[in-house]
Structures are given as C-alpha cells and as structure tokens.
Motif scaffolding. Sequence first.
Motif, PDB file in Angstrom:
ATOM      1  N   HIS A 169       0.919  11.129  -0.388  1.00  0.00           N
ATOM      2  CA  HIS A 169      -0.286  11.098  -1.465  1.00  0.00           C
ATOM      3  C   HIS A 169      -1.287  10.510  -1.256  1.00  0.00           C
ATOM      4  O   HIS A 169      -1.356   9.567  -0.099  1.00  0.00           O
ATOM      5  CB  HIS A 169       0.098  11.097  -2.838  1.00  0.00           C
ATOM      6  CG  HIS A 169       0.579   9.477  -3.247  1.00  0.00           C
ATOM      7  ND1 HIS A 169       1.614   8.939  -2.570  1.00  0.00           N
ATOM      8  CD2 HIS A 169       0.272   8.446  -4.045  1.00  0.00           C
ATOM      9  CE1 HIS A 169       1.876   7.763  -3.220  1.00  0.00           C
ATOM     10  NE2 HIS A 169       0.957   7.459  -3.931  1.00  0.00           N
ATOM     11  N   HIS A 180      -3.244   7.977  -2.430  1.00  0.00           N
ATOM     12  CA  HIS A 180      -3.681   6.736  -2.855  1.00  0.00           C
ATOM     13  C   HIS A 180      -3.869   5.433  -1.556  1.00  0.00           C
ATOM     14  O   HIS A 180      -2.976   5.855  -0.688  1.00  0.00           O
ATOM     15  CB  HIS A 180      -2.385   5.812  -3.877  1.00  0.00           C
ATOM     16  CG  HIS A 180      -2.566   6.335  -5.097  1.00  0.00           C
ATOM     17  ND1 HIS A 180      -1.640   6.615  -6.130  1.00  0.00           N
ATOM     18  CD2 HIS A 180      -3.872   6.897  -5.989  1.00  0.00           C
ATOM     19  CE1 HIS A 180      -2.107   6.918  -7.326  1.00  0.00           C
ATOM     20  NE2 HIS A 180      -3.265   7.242  -7.219  1.00  0.00           N
ATOM     21  N   ASP A 186      -2.845   2.933  -0.819  1.00  0.00           N
ATOM     22  CA  ASP A 186      -1.540   2.024  -0.219  1.00  0.00           C
ATOM     23  C   ASP A 186      -0.436   2.764   0.581  1.00  0.00           C
ATOM     24  O   ASP A 186       0.170   2.482   1.449  1.00  0.00           O
ATOM     25  CB  ASP A 186      -1.035   1.282  -1.711  1.00  0.00           C
ATOM     26  CG  ASP A 186      -0.297   2.354  -2.500  1.00  0.00           C
ATOM     27  OD1 ASP A 186      -1.300   3.166  -2.779  1.00  0.00           O
ATOM     28  OD2 ASP A 186       0.813   1.962  -2.755  1.00  0.00           O
ATOM     29  N   HIS A 187      -0.859   4.111   0.517  1.00  0.00           N
ATOM     30  CA  HIS A 187      -0.087   5.289   1.424  1.00  0.00           C
ATOM     31  C   HIS A 187      -1.112   5.944   2.561  1.00  0.00           C
ATOM     32  O   HIS A 187      -0.422   6.274   3.435  1.00  0.00           O
ATOM     33  CB  HIS A 187       0.612   6.175   0.533  1.00  0.00           C
ATOM     34  CG  HIS A 187       1.454   5.714  -0.610  1.00  0.00           C
ATOM     35  ND1 HIS A 187       2.708   5.731  -0.324  1.00  0.00           N
ATOM     36  CD2 HIS A 187       0.964   4.932  -1.696  1.00  0.00           C
ATOM     37  CE1 HIS A 187       3.329   5.076  -1.362  1.00  0.00           C
ATOM     38  NE2 HIS A 187       2.322   4.610  -2.031  1.00  0.00           N
ATOM     39  N   HIS A 238       2.221  12.001 -10.478  1.00  0.00           N
ATOM     40  CA  HIS A 238       1.713  10.839  -9.910  1.00  0.00           C
ATOM     41  C   HIS A 238       0.116  10.832  -9.505  1.00  0.00           C
ATOM     42  O   HIS A 238      -0.703  10.261  -9.990  1.00  0.00           O
ATOM     43  CB  HIS A 238       2.538   9.985  -8.910  1.00  0.00           C
ATOM     44  CG  HIS A 238       2.184   8.907  -8.420  1.00  0.00           C
ATOM     45  ND1 HIS A 238       1.872   7.615  -9.170  1.00  0.00           N
ATOM     46  CD2 HIS A 238       1.469   8.424  -7.301  1.00  0.00           C
ATOM     47  CE1 HIS A 238       1.472   6.654  -8.520  1.00  0.00           C
ATOM     48  NE2 HIS A 238       1.143   7.039  -7.181  1.00  0.00           N
ATOM     49  N   ASP A 268       5.671   7.956  -4.468  1.00  0.00           N
ATOM     50  CA  ASP A 268       5.601   7.294  -5.633  1.00  0.00           C
ATOM     51  C   ASP A 268       5.987   8.266  -6.999  1.00  0.00           C
ATOM     52  O   ASP A 268       5.693   8.130  -7.965  1.00  0.00           O
ATOM     53  CB  ASP A 268       4.162   6.728  -6.219  1.00  0.00           C
ATOM     54  CG  ASP A 268       3.924   5.676  -5.130  1.00  0.00           C
ATOM     55  OD1 ASP A 268       4.786   5.392  -4.295  1.00  0.00           O
ATOM     56  OD2 ASP A 268       2.785   5.198  -5.198  1.00  0.00           O
TER      57      ASP A 268
HETATM   58 ZN   LIG Z   1       0.604   6.171  -5.455  1.00  0.00          ZN
END
Ligand SMILES: [Zn+2]
Length: 217
Positions: free
Chosen positions: A56, A58, A60-61, A137, A156
């Motif tokens: 996804h 975000h 952090d990914h 999410h 997530d």
């Molecule tokens: Zn996430």
Amino acid sequence: MILTSAELWAAATNCYVIAPERGGPAVIVDAPPDVDAVIRLITANDVVPVALLVTHGHVDHAGGAAGVTKRTGVSAYLHPDDDYLVSDPATQVRSIFGFVPPGIEEFAAPDHYVDLAHGEVLHLAGFDFEVRHTPGHTLGHCAFVVEDEGLIFSGDQLFAGAIGRTDLPGGDFGTLMDSMRTQVMTLPDDTRVLPGHGPETTIGRERVVNPFILEYL
Ligand SMILES: [Zn+2]
Ligand SMILES: [Zn+2]
C-alpha cells in the motif's frame, strides 16, 4: 526457498525478500524509505531482484520505492486506488505524524508504478503471487498470497494479534473487516502470515487469539 526480512525506518516496517535460492531471482515486498538497508538485504542474501511489490501507499512501505527501482532497475507494483497517497507524500506524512520532515521529496513515487488488479496472478522469480485487494487500511491496500509456499504477505491488513489502523485518510474499519472475512480468513489455518509490522503469525493462530477477528468477524 530464501525468505528474509528486516524492520526498517522509524515505523519499523518489515521489508521482505523472497527467492527460490541463493544467486537466483528475488521479489522484494515493500520498500521503507531506507534504500541502503533494502539493498543490503538483497546483497547479503546474494539474490537478484526482479520486482518490487508494494502492499500500500503509506510512506513506511512505499517511500523507498523510487530509490529501490532506481538502484536495482526493477519495476514497482501498486494498486492504483492508492495513487492518492503516493502522489502526495507530504500531505500523507502530515496526517500520520502531524508534521512534514525535511527530505520528504525522497519519498516521491517512482516515475511509473505497474498497476495491480485484484485476482491477477503475477509470475515472478519462480513464484505465483495472487493479488488480493484488501481495502480498509487504505483504499488500494493489497495482500499477496503465494499458495504453493503457504504464505500471505498481509501488509497493514493483519498483524499478529492486531489489525491495521483505520483512522487515516481512506481508512474504514467496516471495509477492513470485510476484506478480512472475504480475502484473508478464507486461507487455510496453516498459512504463514507475514505482516507489514511485527512478528510472523498464522491464519489459524489469528483465528483464535486476534481480538478483532474474535469480536467483529
Ligand atoms: Zn500503512
Ligand atoms: Zn505500515
């Protein structure tokens, strides 16, 4: 099979590398914005990346996706429903952390993402990755099932004993639990769950210990 991971960046996001054997092709799952560490994970295992699958959008990914694609030459894959996140990392980071840190431009998306579609099977590095769109999410969140190896990369969507937060833009608790019921908990109990944060678990274990699944499924 080689399956290795590292917890990277401030959010301790799991970056996975899966390969049939040393010296062979490999797939990277998620690219936290610590490109050097992702590259180290590849070289330490003596594998050759062929693709980057992003669960996804975000940061952090996905924040390291541009750097990883640039350094390795592979294509990055993401569901187009998460374009709202990767096209504007500054707004996203502000909604998560409350401020925009310096260096945000390094989190920009790669020049091109290959669009993921629900139900397609990607043949990469000798594995079959089934794409399961699991919104809740984020709008475009996907999990990747490698049935022959009994694995799901759950991002997530599902953690050991927990679920992803649903209070960020595009998140919705009911939608996440629908994804859980229709796309995740339909897998066999012995399926290994490789989440975006925290330790590995199994579908069977989550069925009996995960408080969200016990209460809301
Ligand atoms: Zn996430
Ligand atoms: Zn995350």
